[in-house]
Every structure is written in structure tokens, then in C-alpha cells.
Motif scaffolding. Structure first.
Motif, PDB file in Angstrom:
ATOM      1  N   VAL A  52      31.148  34.511  58.806  1.00  0.00           N
ATOM      2  CA  VAL A  52      31.843  33.680  57.816  1.00  0.00           C
ATOM      3  C   VAL A  52      31.569  32.206  58.080  1.00  0.00           C
ATOM      4  O   VAL A  52      31.269  31.444  57.150  1.00  0.00           O
ATOM      5  CB  VAL A  52      33.357  33.985  57.821  1.00  0.00           C
ATOM      6  N   ALA A  99      42.029  50.743  53.775  1.00  0.00           N
ATOM      7  CA  ALA A  99      42.560  49.727  52.858  1.00  0.00           C
ATOM      8  C   ALA A  99      41.921  48.379  53.143  1.00  0.00           C
ATOM      9  O   ALA A  99      41.617  47.610  52.212  1.00  0.00           O
ATOM     10  CB  ALA A  99      44.076  49.644  52.988  1.00  0.00           C
ATOM     11  N   GLY A 100      41.688  48.076  54.418  1.00  0.00           N
ATOM     12  CA  GLY A 100      41.042  46.814  54.773  1.00  0.00           C
ATOM     13  C   GLY A 100      39.633  46.729  54.232  1.00  0.00           C
ATOM     14  O   GLY A 100      39.226  45.702  53.685  1.00  0.00           O
ATOM     15  N   GLY A 137      39.854  46.367  50.439  1.00  0.00           N
ATOM     16  CA  GLY A 137      40.341  45.023  50.097  1.00  0.00           C
ATOM     17  C   GLY A 137      39.276  43.972  50.329  1.00  0.00           C
ATOM     18  O   GLY A 137      39.074  43.086  49.479  1.00  0.00           O
ATOM     19  N   ALA A 138      38.564  44.057  51.448  1.00  0.00           N
ATOM     20  CA  ALA A 138      37.530  43.067  51.734  1.00  0.00           C
ATOM     21  C   ALA A 138      36.407  43.158  50.716  1.00  0.00           C
ATOM     22  O   ALA A 138      35.899  42.141  50.228  1.00  0.00           O
ATOM     23  CB  ALA A 138      36.988  43.275  53.145  1.00  0.00           C
ATOM     24  N   LEU A 190      37.708  41.700  47.343  1.00  0.00           N
ATOM     25  CA  LEU A 190      37.847  40.243  47.336  1.00  0.00           C
ATOM     26  C   LEU A 190      36.500  39.549  47.442  1.00  0.00           C
ATOM     27  O   LEU A 190      36.307  38.472  46.887  1.00  0.00           O
ATOM     28  CB  LEU A 190      38.736  39.809  48.494  1.00  0.00           C
ATOM     29  N   GLY A 191      35.571  40.166  48.183  1.00  0.00           N
ATOM     30  CA  GLY A 191      34.302  39.499  48.417  1.00  0.00           C
ATOM     31  C   GLY A 191      33.292  39.699  47.318  1.00  0.00           C
ATOM     32  O   GLY A 191      32.255  39.048  47.308  1.00  0.00           O
ATOM     33  N   ARG A 192      33.587  40.591  46.354  1.00  0.00           N
ATOM     34  CA  ARG A 192      32.639  40.871  45.290  1.00  0.00           C
ATOM     35  C   ARG A 192      32.471  39.655  44.391  1.00  0.00           C
ATOM     36  O   ARG A 192      33.426  38.923  44.136  1.00  0.00           O
ATOM     37  CB  ARG A 192      33.169  42.048  44.475  1.00  0.00           C
ATOM     38  N   ARG A 193      31.255  39.443  43.920  1.00  0.00           N
ATOM     39  CA  ARG A 193      31.013  38.334  43.006  1.00  0.00           C
ATOM     40  C   ARG A 193      31.285  38.820  41.589  1.00  0.00           C
ATOM     41  O   ARG A 193      30.556  39.650  41.041  1.00  0.00           O
ATOM     42  CB  ARG A 193      29.581  37.852  43.149  1.00  0.00           C
TER      43      ARG A 193
END
Lengths: 218, 102
Positions: free
Chosen positions: A70, A150-151, A154-155, A158-161
Motif C-alpha cells: 500500500v 469476509a475480509g 470486503g477488501a 472496496l479495492g475494485r475500480r
């Protein structure tokens, strides 16, 4: 044996303080890894080899690699360090640091006033931990697996463009808006070149076109 | 063999926790704030392992396993949120991330 504990704890304390005082986030991250490794050494000295190995593999290995990725992707640059150094003056940090120091002093006082209790280290081998994990705490392991699933989801979510649908708050004439709506001279044509640029060589461009036509056939 | 008082381990754990809290309070870079949260979870792990070793009970180490699971899930989702915010705002400074305020 005792000297090892003292050395490891001094390293842990020094590295932990360095984590919150380094202005560059990658330096803080490297000190955090050192701190985690020294805590792993302390775990090993406490007779907990399973947790020590888990600390090195999961924490210092997996989670820290996530942080490294990151930090690398965001690529914040030197102006962020300069910004941080402007904020990082005693006026800001003295209050929280003093309050934390009071709390730690209280904690030490409480511990000392109860008299000392020597710790005779009892080795708990991984077999015992594994047996406990898959008999008494089996439901907890199942729940942990669901939490990790779930993590992951969720990641990913959220990270999808996504399609660029912005709230009106974000729609303002700044760098982001320009990036999403490029000006005419910055637009990239079908040869992968900007309008102002000249092609490097004729063969290069024709090669590109060749590839493009091949792709079209596919 | 080992004559270190149990308090020393707990003081080390509490110190790391206090440093983590201080870091969360004083830093403005969201990634560094996340790192400080990891520090706090890690100091909790140290206290759990200390008591596990003191009582000769494996349950403490099982809970360390669960804490690590939570830390992994939390950091994955949290860093994804940071990336999503960075895409929209082009900053990770927590003073500028005030999208609920207007």
C-alpha cells in the motif's frame, strides 16, 4: 537467558518509539517489522514457539507485506514528509504523550505494589495449542475462517475500480477531475501516442498497427 | 532457569500499548495510524502469551491466534478503504478526509 529478554525488550521499545516518530511512512514500517520480530523473540523465550512462528510468518510476513504494497502503491513522495514534519512539533504531541506516560506510570506502580512474582516458564508446545484449538475452540476457528472470508470479500469489493460515479462534493475543478476528463491535447490516440508527440520511427508505429490488427483478428 | 518477574513482561506490553495509543493520537498519516493499531494488538498478544506461560494454559495462545486473525482481516479491509479514499481525495491525511462534513 535473562540477558536475551532484556536485549529483545530494549530493541522492542526502541523500535516501537521509532515507529511513531519517523516521518516517512516506509521507515516507520521497517521499524514496525523490527518491533514485531523482537516481540517474536520474547515469545520464544516465554516458551511459546507456536505463537513466535505465527508472529514472524503472519505478522512480519503477510500483514507487513500488505502495508509495504500500500505504501508503495500510494507513492506519497517527499512533500508528504515535509507536511508531516510541519505537524510533528511538541505542541501537538506533548499532550497525548504526557497522558500516556501518566497511564504507564500508574500501571507500573500497581504492578510493583503487588509484590514480585517470578515467572517459571512453562513450555507450551504447538501440539498442545493445536489440540486446544481444534477441540475446545473449534467453533472459534470456524468463526475466524468466516471472518477472514469476509475480509477477503470486503477488501476485493472496496479495492475494485468501479465506474466513476462521484458525489457532487468531489466534483470540483482539481487534478482528479482533470484525470477523469482529459483535455484534448492529452488524449491518447489509437497508436498509443499523445496528439502533440511525433512517432519515434515509422517501423515502430507500423509494428503497433500490426499488433493491433492481430488482436482484432483474435 | 528463567527468573524474570512476570511484571517485566506486562510493563513491556503496557509500554508498547501506550506508545501505540500515542501514535494513533499524534500522527496524521492514515497508514501510520493503522501501524499503531497493529502495535496495540501486538502488545495485547504479548500480555496473553505472558499469562499463558504463567498459568501453563494453552488457551492464551489460542486467543493470540484469534487476535492475529482479526488483525489480518482488519488490516486488509482498512488498507482497501485507505486506497479507495486515496482514489477519490488523492490524500491519506486524516485531517483532509472529512467527507461526512458539509
Amino acid at each position: 537467558m535473562n540477558a536475551l529478554f532484556y536485549i529483545a525488550s530494549v530493541v522492542a521499545i526502541a523500535a516501537t518509539i521509532m515507529v511513531i516518530t519517523r516521518l516517512n511512512s516506509i521507515h516507520a514500517l521497517l521499524y514496525l517489522i523490527v518491533s514485531l520480530l523482537s516481540v517474536a523473540v520474547i515469545f520464544f523465550l516465554l516458551g511459546a514457539p507456536f505463537v513466535a512462528a505465527l508472529e514472524v510468518i503472519v505478522y512480519a510476513g503477510a500483514i507487513m507485506v500488505l502495508f509495504v504494497f500500500v505504501v508503495m502503491m500510494l507513492n506519497l513522495g517527499p512533500q508528504t514528509v515535509e507536511q508531516e514534519s510541519r505537524w510533528f512539533n511538541p505542541k501537538i504531541w506533548i499532550g497525548p504523550a504526557a497522558l500516556s506516560a501518566i497511564l504507564i506510570a500508574e500501571f507500573i506502580y500497581v504492578l510493583i505494589s503487588h509484590g514480585r512474582q517470578n515467572l517459571d516458564t512453562r513450555m507450551i508446545n504447538p501440539k498442545q495449542v493445536g489440540f486446544s484449538l481444534f477441540s475446545t475452540y473449534l467453533l472459534g476457528v470456524e468463526l475466524a475462517s468466516m471472518l477472514l472470508l469476509a475480509g477477503i470479500i470486503g477488501a476485493y469489493h472496496l479495492g475494485r475500480r468501479k465506474e466513476a460515479v462521484f458525489h457532487r462534493y468531489f466534483r470540483r475543478p482539481d487534478a482528479l477531475y482533470e484525470r477523469l476528463h482529459p483535455k484534448e491535447e492529452n488524449k491518447i490516440d489509437e497508436n498509443g501516442l499523445k496528439a502533440g508527440d511525433k512517432p519515434l520511427s515509422k517501423t515502430n508505429v507500423s509494428g503497433m498497427k500490426q499488433k493491433k490488427s492481430e488482436r482484432g483478428e483474435l | 532457569m528463567n527468573i524474570i518477574p512476570i511484571e517485566y513482561y506486562l510493563v513491556l506490553s503496557a509500554f508498547m500499548f501506550a506508545v501505540g495509543i500515542t501514535g494513533v493520537l499524534i500522527r496524521k498519516n492514515a497508514i501510520v495510524v493503522f501501524m499503531c493499531i497493529e502495535l496495540m494488538l501486538n502488545s495485547a498478544n504479548l500480555a496473553l502469551v505472558t499469562f499463558s506461560s504463567y498459568l501453563g494454559n494453552a488457551a492464551g495462545q489460542v486467543f493470540v491466534f484469534f487476535v492475529m486473525t482479526v488483525a489480518a482481516a482488519e488490516s486488509a479491509v482498512g488498507l482497501a478503504i485507505i486506497i479507495a479514499i486515496f482514489r477519490n481525495k488523492l490524500t491519506v491525511n486524516i485531517d483532509e478526509i472529512n467527507i461526512f462534513k458539509w
